[in-house]
Write a protein that holds these residues in place. Sequence first.
Motif, PDB file in Angstrom:
ATOM      1  N   HIS A  70       0.377  -1.381  -0.027  1.00 10.57           N
ATOM      2  CA  HIS A  70       0.093  -0.013   0.133  1.00 10.57           C
ATOM      3  C   HIS A  70       0.610   1.353   0.134  1.00 10.57           C
ATOM      4  N   PRO A  71       0.238   2.821  -0.154  1.00  7.03           N
ATOM      5  CA  PRO A  71       1.154   3.358  -0.493  1.00  7.03           C
ATOM      6  C   PRO A  71       1.601   4.202   0.639  1.00  7.03           C
ATOM      7  N   ALA A  72       1.303   3.322   1.831  1.00  2.03           N
ATOM      8  CA  ALA A  72       1.681   4.110   2.635  1.00  2.03           C
ATOM      9  C   ALA A  72       2.627   3.252   3.748  1.00  2.03           C
ATOM     10  N   SER A  73       2.570   2.446   3.312  1.00  2.00           N
ATOM     11  CA  SER A  73       2.823   0.873   4.056  1.00  2.00           C
ATOM     12  C   SER A  73       4.247   1.405   4.504  1.00  2.00           C
ATOM     13  N   PRO A  74       4.594   0.134   5.639  1.00  2.00           N
ATOM     14  CA  PRO A  74       6.715   0.018   5.500  1.00  2.00           C
ATOM     15  C   PRO A  74       7.408  -0.283   4.268  1.00  2.00           C
ATOM     16  N   GLU A  75       6.175  -1.614   4.290  1.00  2.00           N
ATOM     17  CA  GLU A  75       6.823  -2.147   1.946  1.00  2.00           C
ATOM     18  C   GLU A  75       7.725  -0.799   2.143  1.00  2.00           C
ATOM     19  N   LYS A  76       6.775  -0.162   1.405  1.00  2.00           N
ATOM     20  CA  LYS A  76       6.411   0.703  -0.060  1.00  2.00           C
ATOM     21  C   LYS A  76       8.069   2.020   0.535  1.00  2.00           C
TER      22      LYS A  76
ATOM     23  N   GLN B 261      10.945   2.189  -2.003  1.00  3.07           N
ATOM     24  CA  GLN B 261      12.049   3.342  -2.311  1.00  3.07           C
ATOM     25  C   GLN B 261      12.834   3.917  -2.001  1.00  3.07           C
ATOM     26  N   TRP B 262      13.534   3.759  -0.672  1.00  3.79           N
ATOM     27  CA  TRP B 262      15.238   4.175   0.378  1.00  3.79           C
ATOM     28  C   TRP B 262      15.824   2.466  -0.728  1.00  3.79           C
ATOM     29  N   ILE B 263      15.233   1.463  -1.234  1.00  5.82           N
ATOM     30  CA  ILE B 263      16.521   0.905  -2.037  1.00  5.82           C
ATOM     31  C   ILE B 263      16.096   0.976  -3.458  1.00  5.82           C
ATOM     32  N   ALA B 264      15.326   1.777  -3.717  1.00  2.00           N
ATOM     33  CA  ALA B 264      14.925   1.769  -5.022  1.00  2.00           C
ATOM     34  C   ALA B 264      16.738   3.164  -5.858  1.00  2.00           C
ATOM     35  N   ASN B 265      16.921   3.799  -4.125  1.00  4.83           N
ATOM     36  CA  ASN B 265      17.040   5.293  -4.533  1.00  4.83           C
ATOM     37  C   ASN B 265      18.450   5.624  -4.340  1.00  4.83           C
ATOM     38  N   ILE B 266      18.852   4.019  -3.863  1.00  2.76           N
ATOM     39  CA  ILE B 266      19.875   3.422  -3.844  1.00  2.76           C
ATOM     40  C   ILE B 266      20.622   3.137  -5.378  1.00  2.76           C
ATOM     41  N   ILE B 267      19.572   1.850  -5.681  1.00  2.00           N
ATOM     42  CA  ILE B 267      19.977   1.226  -7.129  1.00  2.00           C
ATOM     43  C   ILE B 267      20.210   2.477  -7.489  1.00  2.00           C
ATOM     44  N   ILE B 268      19.379   3.660  -7.649  1.00  2.51           N
ATOM     45  CA  ILE B 268      18.904   5.044  -8.930  1.00  2.51           C
ATOM     46  C   ILE B 268      20.824   5.322  -8.942  1.00  2.51           C
ATOM     47  N   GLN B 269      21.148   5.476  -7.267  1.00  2.00           N
ATOM     48  CA  GLN B 269      21.944   6.235  -7.344  1.00  2.00           C
ATOM     49  C   GLN B 269      23.737   5.839  -8.246  1.00  2.00           C
TER      50      GLN B 269
END
Length: 378
Positions: A34-40, A44-52
């Motif tokens: 869900h949009p506000a879930s801890p999983e989300k 997003q944190w993992i995605a930011n690392i990958i994008i960097q």
Amino acid sequence: MSRNPEYQFVSTDTNELVSKLISAYEKITGIVVHPASPEKLFIQWIANIIIQERVLNNYTGNQNLPSRAEGENLDALGELFYGQKRPPAQAAVCTQRFYISAAQPSAVLIPAGTQVTDAGNTLVWETTTDVYIEPGNLYADVMIQCLTAGKIGNGYEPGQINTIITPFEYYDHCENITTSDGGSDASTDHEYYELMRNSQDAYSTAGAKGSYIYFAKQVSREIADVVVNSPEPGHVNIYVLMNNGEIAGTEIKNAVLAACNSDFVRPLTDFVKVEDPEIVSYDIEFTYYIPSNTSMSSAEIESHVNDAVEQYIAWQSARLGRDINPSYLSGLLMQTGIKRIVLNQPTFTPLRDGSDNTVPQVAAVGTITITNGGFEDE
């Protein structure tokens, strides 16, 4: 060839990556994110690392391409080309004439390293070799080089370098007899890349046009354009244009001839000359009108118009054989905030580019007449 934009080897779209990670997570775990879930938030944190990391991968990939590399990375790639290193700043040179007070029965030495300057002591120059004033003579000529490398030493007219710093025996006075030129700043990344590309022609001797152009441009970073043609078998004419749109001076032409006439460059049967292109003068004359509802002042628009004219003049004289094209001037002027122009001069004039073995031409501005026609309604 443009050095921008950079290539995208891997996507750096964060939203796209987050969507893929969520889909994979839901498929593996069976849990809806869900949009506000801890999983989300975690995804997003993992995605930011990958994008960097992807950004760094893209940067690294581009730095391995000569057309995109910068600074020291581009310097390292120069090793792949024809003995190519980034050209450093070059010092201006000219010919200096030294006089003695009276002719002597024996030769008078002017030692290498003899220093001179202009009346304002702006720059210091020194002789590059020993030279002797022969018995019975009153003067001798020798090459001098500016001790400050770069374009700053260019443009000293004959007679301006006239003050000695380290006098020698029997010295009377001195003066430069040629205009100083040949000084250039260190190559930018773009200039160095273009030189690297052109260096591929140097794998052959200078029998090909590209080879002669490459060796001629090696003389100075201030050379904007070179045309090479052969009006008759065995004869090679080289035409040089400088960055400021001017014809090359004596020192540059001598240096180009020396570079292209070397036994290691010139085919045995070629007779090489460095000639001047033909100058074709044009005038600029137009009236411009300002829209009455403009938010800019007349002074602002006038400044923009003058800048556009200067930009056009520089563009027009930047290449040998570039046709005198009033349409380019009109296009620049219409970006300044004016409503319209009435352009009387220049008119379109084709110029020779030397490809037919004739003397190439270059445009040079003459008189400039700009008239403000006032305001007009739309």
